[in-house]
Write a protein that holds these residues in place. Sequence first.
Motif, short mmCIF file in Angstrom:
data_model
loop_
_atom_site.label_atom_id
_atom_site.label_comp_id
_atom_site.label_asym_id
_atom_site.label_seq_id
_atom_site.Cartn_x
_atom_site.Cartn_y
_atom_site.Cartn_z
N ASN A 239 -4.46 -15.16 8.95
CA ASN A 239 -5.03 -16.16 8.03
C ASN A 239 -4.94 -15.75 6.56
O ASN A 239 -5.47 -16.42 5.69
CB ASN A 239 -6.49 -16.43 8.39
CG ASN A 239 -7.37 -15.19 8.28
OD1 ASN A 239 -6.88 -14.11 7.96
ND2 ASN A 239 -8.66 -15.34 8.55
N GLY A 240 -4.26 -14.62 6.28
CA GLY A 240 -4.09 -14.17 4.91
C GLY A 240 -5.11 -13.16 4.43
O GLY A 240 -5.02 -12.66 3.30
N ASP A 241 -6.10 -12.80 5.27
CA ASP A 241 -7.08 -11.79 4.90
C ASP A 241 -6.44 -10.41 4.80
O ASP A 241 -5.60 -10.05 5.64
CB ASP A 241 -8.21 -11.71 5.93
CG ASP A 241 -9.18 -12.87 5.85
OD1 ASP A 241 -9.14 -13.62 4.86
OD2 ASP A 241 -9.98 -13.03 6.81
N ILE A 242 -6.83 -9.63 3.79
CA ILE A 242 -6.43 -8.22 3.69
C ILE A 242 -7.54 -7.38 4.28
O ILE A 242 -8.69 -7.46 3.85
CB ILE A 242 -6.19 -7.81 2.24
CG1 ILE A 242 -4.98 -8.52 1.67
CG2 ILE A 242 -5.97 -6.30 2.16
CD1 ILE A 242 -4.65 -8.10 0.25
N ILE A 243 -7.21 -6.57 5.29
CA ILE A 243 -8.15 -5.60 5.85
C ILE A 243 -7.84 -4.26 5.20
O ILE A 243 -6.74 -3.73 5.34
CB ILE A 243 -8.02 -5.52 7.38
CG1 ILE A 243 -8.20 -6.90 8.01
CG2 ILE A 243 -9.04 -4.53 7.94
CD1 ILE A 243 -9.53 -7.57 7.70
#
Length: 315
Positions: A239-243
């Motif tokens: 979904n485009g989240d950076i972890i």
Amino acid sequence: MNRNMRALRGYLSNYVRNDFDNPFYASFKITHRCNLRCGFCNVWADKIPDLKTSDVFTVIDNLSRASTFTISFEGGEPLLRKDIGDVLRYTHDCSNYILFTTNGLLIDRRPFAEYAKYFDFLQLSIDEGHDNVHLFDRLGYFTDLGIKTTVQTVVTKHDLDKIEEKVEKVHAHGHKILLMPAFNFDGTEDLTPDLMKLREIITRLKREYGKTLMTSLSYIESFDQPYTCRTLSVMIEPNGDIIYPCMPIGTKLGNLLENDFQTLMTSERAQADRLQMLHCDKHCLIYCHAETSHLMSLRKLAPFAYNMVGFRLLG
């Protein structure tokens, strides 16, 4: 900017300043959907929805404006995305090196030879956990396509005795193999092999098969020695989240549909995350962090670059 120049600039910006706020490697888990249920993997169980194609392009644009020059498409299984050909073409046109990881079980159902025109490196995940070891007998297909191929093999406590046979088959086709121990992630089986036995096997096979084995001596030395991970790579969710700074200790730093990547990397929050990684004692040996962390040493970078990108930079 030419991607070779981007690569050189990105590396030097970290090396000269001895800082790590400019990651060069983006691990984009473009989908969590998978056609397998490997015991050592928990990605398929995390039901994060995929981005639509135009939003994937937005993520790629964001990364292409920043320090990253290698984008690794992973999963799940990337070949489950019907738009994967369009994504590869777009990413290639944005002057990125592309690494593509697949379990290989869908290659006959997709125009794989067409896809291969756009990526620089192919990683085939082949091992007992993926239940696809028959693909070791199809390595000639990738040789015929002219694809620079690395077989990525997760080693569990049940298959230490099968390693040499795999290395032999990869060597015979002129490809490379990356051997990694299974990690004990949350929600997975504990399949971690005897690390000292694994190191003994890899060390011996590196003497016998040379550059066929991508697993570095620096990495296997980390099996029982202290090491410090650096944030030279970042993980991006479907979904485009950076972890960030990594999977085991990381949290959501931002979303690449909403935030500028380079701005996120220089934020106070990211600086605190990097400090947390420097003091981490989990010793989880996750390859994309434990291995790339050695690359800030020129002595250790040279053989890695020769194996991985030398033929591209010099070709």
